[in-house]
Design a protein around this motif. Structure first.
Motif, PDB file in Angstrom:
ATOM      1  N   GLY A 120       0.788  -1.227   0.000  1.00 46.80           N
ATOM      2  CA  GLY A 120       0.000   0.000   0.000  1.00 46.80           C
ATOM      3  C   GLY A 120       0.817   1.272   0.000  1.00 46.80           C
ATOM      4  O   GLY A 120       0.334   2.315   0.431  1.00 46.80           O
ATOM      5  N   LYS A 121       2.043   1.215  -0.486  1.00 42.65           N
ATOM      6  CA  LYS A 121       2.907   2.398  -0.533  1.00 42.65           C
ATOM      7  C   LYS A 121       3.646   2.444  -1.865  1.00 42.65           C
ATOM      8  O   LYS A 121       4.139   1.423  -2.347  1.00 42.65           O
ATOM      9  N   ARG A 122       3.703   3.635  -2.450  1.00 45.02           N
ATOM     10  CA  ARG A 122       4.528   3.813  -3.641  1.00 45.02           C
ATOM     11  C   ARG A 122       5.988   3.839  -3.221  1.00 45.02           C
ATOM     12  O   ARG A 122       6.361   4.484  -2.254  1.00 45.02           O
ATOM     13  N   ARG A 123       6.807   3.108  -3.964  1.00 44.06           N
ATOM     14  CA  ARG A 123       8.231   3.075  -3.670  1.00 44.06           C
ATOM     15  C   ARG A 123       8.993   3.368  -4.953  1.00 44.06           C
ATOM     16  O   ARG A 123       8.592   2.952  -6.042  1.00 44.06           O
ATOM     17  N   TYR A 124      10.099   4.084  -4.816  1.00 41.36           N
ATOM     18  CA  TYR A 124      10.952   4.379  -5.962  1.00 41.36           C
ATOM     19  C   TYR A 124      12.088   3.360  -5.965  1.00 41.36           C
ATOM     20  O   TYR A 124      12.914   3.328  -5.046  1.00 41.36           O
ATOM     21  N   LEU A 125      12.102   2.500  -6.976  1.00 43.69           N
ATOM     22  CA  LEU A 125      13.045   1.380  -7.012  1.00 43.69           C
ATOM     23  C   LEU A 125      14.073   1.551  -8.121  1.00 43.69           C
ATOM     24  O   LEU A 125      13.740   1.932  -9.250  1.00 43.69           O
ATOM     25  N   ALA A 126      15.308   1.252  -7.781  1.00 47.77           N
ATOM     26  CA  ALA A 126      16.375   1.119  -8.774  1.00 47.77           C
ATOM     27  C   ALA A 126      16.515  -0.368  -9.071  1.00 47.77           C
ATOM     28  O   ALA A 126      16.637  -1.182  -8.146  1.00 47.77           O
ATOM     29  N   VAL A 127      16.484  -0.719 -10.343  1.00 50.36           N
ATOM     30  CA  VAL A 127      16.379  -2.126 -10.739  1.00 50.36           C
ATOM     31  C   VAL A 127      17.531  -2.492 -11.681  1.00 50.36           C
ATOM     32  O   VAL A 127      17.888  -1.723 -12.570  1.00 50.36           O
ATOM     33  N   ASP A 128      18.087  -3.675 -11.462  1.00 48.66           N
ATOM     34  CA  ASP A 128      19.101  -4.227 -12.367  1.00 48.66           C
ATOM     35  C   ASP A 128      18.633  -5.598 -12.831  1.00 48.66           C
ATOM     36  O   ASP A 128      18.248  -6.433 -12.004  1.00 48.66           O
ATOM     37  N   ALA A 129      18.664  -5.835 -14.131  1.00 50.99           N
ATOM     38  CA  ALA A 129      18.288  -7.131 -14.696  1.00 50.99           C
ATOM     39  C   ALA A 129      19.507  -7.724 -15.405  1.00 50.99           C
ATOM     40  O   ALA A 129      20.047  -7.115 -16.331  1.00 50.99           O
ATOM     41  N   SER A 130      19.924  -8.909 -14.950  1.00 47.41           N
ATOM     42  CA  SER A 130      21.135  -9.549 -15.486  1.00 47.41           C
ATOM     43  C   SER A 130      20.782 -10.879 -16.126  1.00 47.41           C
ATOM     44  O   SER A 130      20.285 -11.785 -15.437  1.00 47.41           O
TER      45      SER A 130
END
Length: 337
Positions: A120-130
């Motif tokens: 129930g919270k917006r989160r700002y995510l940094a994402v890495d896909a390998s």
């Protein structure tokens, strides 16, 4: 056994089967939220840190392609899905402008706001896909790691607001006004649309300040700022231009429409009934100069500002508490309730 031998003994690797189990256990216990999807897009691993971040237990997503539900309310691919599906070219359309490919590798990196429905919270995510390839070079899985950067992002937004917002009124400041006017001018030029500008000045503000002090003057400006902002559309911009003067940018608005907005602002401020014995109406009023331009390559925004300023000067000269339009004779240039 010397120290070197001890280190070598600790670093000895277990048999292949044990290595595989050890790797899975290590990934499971990583403090970095991590999940792995196979070539069909189904979840192979959903570690405990990922459970804590998303609020979604592993048993709900393992063996499914429903991992997107942990981050979004409506179906859309995760970064790992884009890699698996060969859709990495869409990353800029789906993620913030920070998205980029890592130098010298196939890793894909991006940042964006996620809705996180379960927590129930917006989160700002940094994402890495390998991506993970087999011995023949076939893509068999993708590992996605996530970093919660919500606090850092909010701090960045707060700093940006400090740079572009007026501290007293919370309106856009002069710097933001200049940048926005330049951008809207270029947009109007490309789309061949009119751009209007209102210059709004509080009448007899010195007398008000003298009577009620600087704190009273500050409160007066705040209330006027709110009154002006309440008349705006979503794409309009109200800025504190300086002192007791405000500026309003009205994209894709002809002069007639700008005059209507200006008159609404004038009436709204007068109806605040802020007492000011220094004015004819005995309440705080504003004078407004309006101008409109159809931008061309031979003109620039400063001409629009100069025209609106001249109109404001005429409104002041003609008695205040009125609006003035450019290139009009005095008997038709003002509108007054």
């Amino acid at each position: 056994m010397n120290n070197l031998q001890k280190i070598q003994h600790v670093m000895e690797f277990p048999p292949a089967e044990q290595q595989h189990g050890f790797a899975l256990k290590l990934m499971e216990l990583l403090v970095i939220p991590t999940f792995v999807i196979d070539a069909s897009g189904k979840v192979l691993i959903w570690n405990r840190a990922c459970e804590r971040l998303t609020g979604v237990p592993a048993y709900e997503v393992l063996g499914t392609a429903d991992h997107w539900r942990s981050f979004y309310s409506e179906r859309r691919p995760t970064l790992a899905d884009l890699v698996i599906q060969g859709r990495t070219g869409e990353v800029h359309a789906l993620y913030d402008q920070h998205a980029h490919r890592s130098e010298g590798a196939d890793n894909l990196c991006a940042e964006n706001w996620c809705e996180m429905p379960r927590v129930g919270k917006r989160r700002y995510l940094a994402v890495d896909a390998s991506p993970i390839y087999d011995a023949e070079g076939r893509l068999v899985a993708v590992v996605e790691t996530l970093r919660d950067m919500t606090d850092e992002k909010r701090a960045q937004v707060a700093l940006e607001q400090l740079a572009t917002r007026d501290g007293l009124t919370s309106l856009a400041n002069r710097r933001c006004f200049d940048d926005t006017l330049a951008a809207e001018w270029q947009r109007a030029l490309r789309q061949q649309q009119p751009l209007s500008l209102l210059m709004v000045d509080v009448d007899n503000f010195k007398q008000y300040n003298d009577a009620y002090g600087h704190l009273g003057g500050d409160e007066c400006l705040q209330r006027i700022a709110n009154a002006v902002a309440s008349e705006m559309r979503a794409n309009d911009l109200v800025a504190r231009y300086g002192g007791e003067e405000f500026a309003v940018i009205l994209p894709n608005q002809a002069l007639k429409g700008a005059a209507i907005v200006a008159e609404r602002i004038r009436c709204r401020v007068e109806q605040l009934h802020l007492p000011n014995l220094g004015s004819d109406a005995h309440v705080v009023t504003v004078s407004i100069g309006a101008a409109t331009a159809l931008p061309s390559v031979d003109t620039d925004p400063s001409q629009l500002v100069a025209t609106a300023d001249s109109a404001l000067y005429r409104a002041k000269h003609m008695g205040r508490n009125r609006i003035s339009l450019p290139f009009q004779e005095p008997d038709t240039a003002a509108s007054r309730a």
